[in-house]
Scaffold this active site. Structure first.
Site, mmCIF file in Angstrom:
data_model
loop_
_atom_site.group_PDB
_atom_site.id
_atom_site.type_symbol
_atom_site.label_atom_id
_atom_site.label_comp_id
_atom_site.label_asym_id
_atom_site.label_seq_id
_atom_site.Cartn_x
_atom_site.Cartn_y
_atom_site.Cartn_z
ATOM 1 N N SER A 1 79.377 -1.967 -10.825
ATOM 2 C CA SER A 1 78.388 -2.165 -9.396
ATOM 3 C C SER A 1 77.447 -3.234 -9.313
ATOM 4 O O SER A 1 77.766 -4.423 -9.558
ATOM 5 C CB SER A 1 77.657 -0.605 -9.217
ATOM 6 O OG SER A 1 77.233 -0.511 -7.989
ATOM 7 N N ARG B 1 68.522 8.255 -0.976
ATOM 8 C CA ARG B 1 69.563 8.785 -1.886
ATOM 9 C C ARG B 1 70.638 9.441 -1.585
ATOM 10 O O ARG B 1 71.716 9.322 -2.017
ATOM 11 C CB ARG B 1 68.764 9.505 -2.925
ATOM 12 C CG ARG B 1 69.705 9.904 -4.142
ATOM 13 C CD ARG B 1 70.157 8.981 -4.972
ATOM 14 N NE ARG B 1 71.088 9.339 -6.275
ATOM 15 C CZ ARG B 1 71.413 8.451 -6.935
ATOM 16 N NH1 ARG B 1 71.395 6.975 -6.816
ATOM 17 N NH2 ARG B 1 71.923 9.047 -8.259
ATOM 18 N N ASP C 1 87.583 3.582 -4.181
ATOM 19 C CA ASP C 1 86.167 2.939 -3.932
ATOM 20 C C ASP C 1 86.197 2.237 -2.794
ATOM 21 O O ASP C 1 86.769 1.268 -2.695
ATOM 22 C CB ASP C 1 86.066 1.950 -5.152
ATOM 23 C CG ASP C 1 84.646 1.394 -5.111
ATOM 24 O OD1 ASP C 1 83.666 1.710 -4.046
ATOM 25 O OD2 ASP C 1 84.123 0.648 -5.973
ATOM 26 N N HIS D 1 83.664 5.135 -5.804
ATOM 27 C CA HIS D 1 82.683 3.952 -6.218
ATOM 28 C C HIS D 1 82.375 4.708 -7.864
ATOM 29 O O HIS D 1 82.342 3.977 -8.788
ATOM 30 C CB HIS D 1 81.870 3.743 -5.588
ATOM 31 C CG HIS D 1 81.033 2.447 -6.108
ATOM 32 N ND1 HIS D 1 81.255 1.359 -6.482
ATOM 33 C CD2 HIS D 1 79.398 2.439 -6.511
ATOM 34 C CE1 HIS D 1 80.466 0.559 -7.306
ATOM 35 N NE2 HIS D 1 79.420 1.583 -7.242
ATOM 36 N N ASP D 2 81.884 5.713 -7.900
ATOM 37 C CA ASP D 2 81.237 6.441 -9.133
ATOM 38 C C ASP D 2 82.179 6.636 -10.228
ATOM 39 O O ASP D 2 81.866 6.982 -11.478
ATOM 40 C CB ASP D 2 80.726 7.789 -8.982
ATOM 41 C CG ASP D 2 79.202 7.891 -8.545
ATOM 42 O OD1 ASP D 2 78.811 6.787 -8.765
ATOM 43 O OD2 ASP D 2 78.690 8.948 -8.300
#
Length: 375
Positions: A151, A221, A318, A351-352
């Site tokens: 990232s 967040r 992602d 993405h994580d």
């Protein structure tokens, strides 16, 4: 265990600077919080720099002092792991602009004796990398066997290769991109506006009151966290299931599990992160455009990298930094004549995935690093 006080966990250094920033300001002094694992070999040939993502920190494989949780990349870093302190001298530093020991908006401005707040200069990814280079000089590390990051960490890896190609032998870029897209910038702007709309933000001067804009940061967040996941993963994990109730409330409580999950993510985040740092770091990411720094042609960024081996990894779910972004980097590296390998991995985590249990990622990184050690 080294007796050198520079090495080990929970270290910090204040360097005199000045650090010339892309925005034109000069920062001095420059504080950097970092951790090291393993021992630098006599030839200085086994150093691995790990670059963290937006809300990460230097606690890559140690217990976090605030949350008490294990380090953020213990799946990748540790004994018997791809990045192994038995083989590598590992360095992970808190980025410039952050809030866990490195110089940032919460730091005291020596000119005023009060926190910089929004008077801290705007920083870039390249500024972060320059600060890391100052730290490595302090540690006596001239060459890096590898720079590794996912990232925003991957952006730093690319910036390292472009800025200091003579110091980087291998570069591992995971789930990242060479520039922030309009969609990426848009999500960050939503988060920043949520923070600045919180009346407790006070134009950034909230430190003296001890009453930070927690509500705005939590919303920021929550919005960002959605981009780290995938639709398939969200559906599998939460679907439309209700949270601790048998029927809808016909109100605005957290009826659905996904709502409760996001609220938890937002609330827990404000305990460990500073809202102003979130503004500064997201801005640095938005400004990142490696091609722009090199005449608009990404290949130009890598003209000095013919000795640097690259490994790029993307994930098929992602949508924050999709595979097309990695392929664009691979094409640029090919055009520049830099050696590069690339793989797209399949994972339901979006993405994580670079932070979660994806054994294939460990095998790819392990194989790439070991191949470099044989050379």
């Amino acid at each position: 265990m080294s007796e050198d006080s520079r090495f080990g966990l929970a270290r910090s250094v204040t360097l005199p600077g000045p650090l010339a920033l892309d925005g034109g300001a000069r920062l001095s002094p420059v504080s950097i919080a970092y951790e090291t694992y393993g021992t630098l070999d006599a030839a200085g040939s086994n150093a691995v720099l790990i670059c963290h993502a937006l809300t990460g920190d230097q606690h890559v494989a140690s217990t976090h002092p605030i949350t008490g949780k294990p380090g953020w990349w213990t799946r990748m870093v540790g004994t018997g792991k791809p990045i192994d302190p038995a083989r590598h001298f590992i360095v992970c530093a808190n980025v410039l602009g952050s809030c866990l020991g490195s110089s940032g908006p919460a730091s005291v401005d020596p000119a005023t004796g009060t926190p910089y707040a929004m008077r801290f200069p705007v920083i870039t990814i390249r500024d972060m990398v320059r600060a890391q280079a100052m730290l490595l000089d302090h540690l006596g590390v001239r060459m890096l066997a590898a720079v590794v990051g996912g990232s925003m960490g991957g952006m730093q890896v690319l910036q390292w290769a472009a800025t200091y190609p003579e110091r980087v032998l291998s570069a591992v870029v995971i789930a990242s991109a060479a520039r922030h897209s309009a969609q990426n910038i848009a999500f960050h702007e939503v988060g920043r506006q949520a923070i600045m709309a919180d009346p407790r933000w006070r134009n950034g001067d909230y430190y003296a009151e001890g009453d930070p804009p927690a509500s705005g940061l939590a919303v920021a967040r929550m919005a960002a966290h959605i981009t780290y996941l995938s639709e398939a993963g969200l559906t599998e994990k939460f679907g439309r299931r209700l949270q601790a109730r048998d029927a809808k409330s016909f109100g605005f409580d957290a009826d659905f599990q996904i709502e409760s999950y996001l609220r938890h993510q937002g609330i827990s985040f404000v305990d460990r992160f500073d809202a102003n740092s979130y503004l500064y770091i997201t801005r640095a990411m938005d400004y990142f455009d490696l091609a722009e720094e090199h005449g608009g042609l990404l290949a130009n960024a890598f003209v000095g990298c013919k000795r640097t081996r690259f490994c790029l990894v993307s994930f098929d779910t992602d949508w924050l930094y999709p595979t097309t972004e990695s392929r664009a980097i691979v094409h640029a590296l090919n055009a520049a004549g830099a050696p590069v390998s690339f793989v797209e991995l399949s994972s339901p985590f979006g993405h994580d995935a670079f932070l979660l249990d994806v054994p294939e990622l460990n095998r790819v990184v392990d194989g790439f690093l070991r191949a470099g050690e044989k050379g």
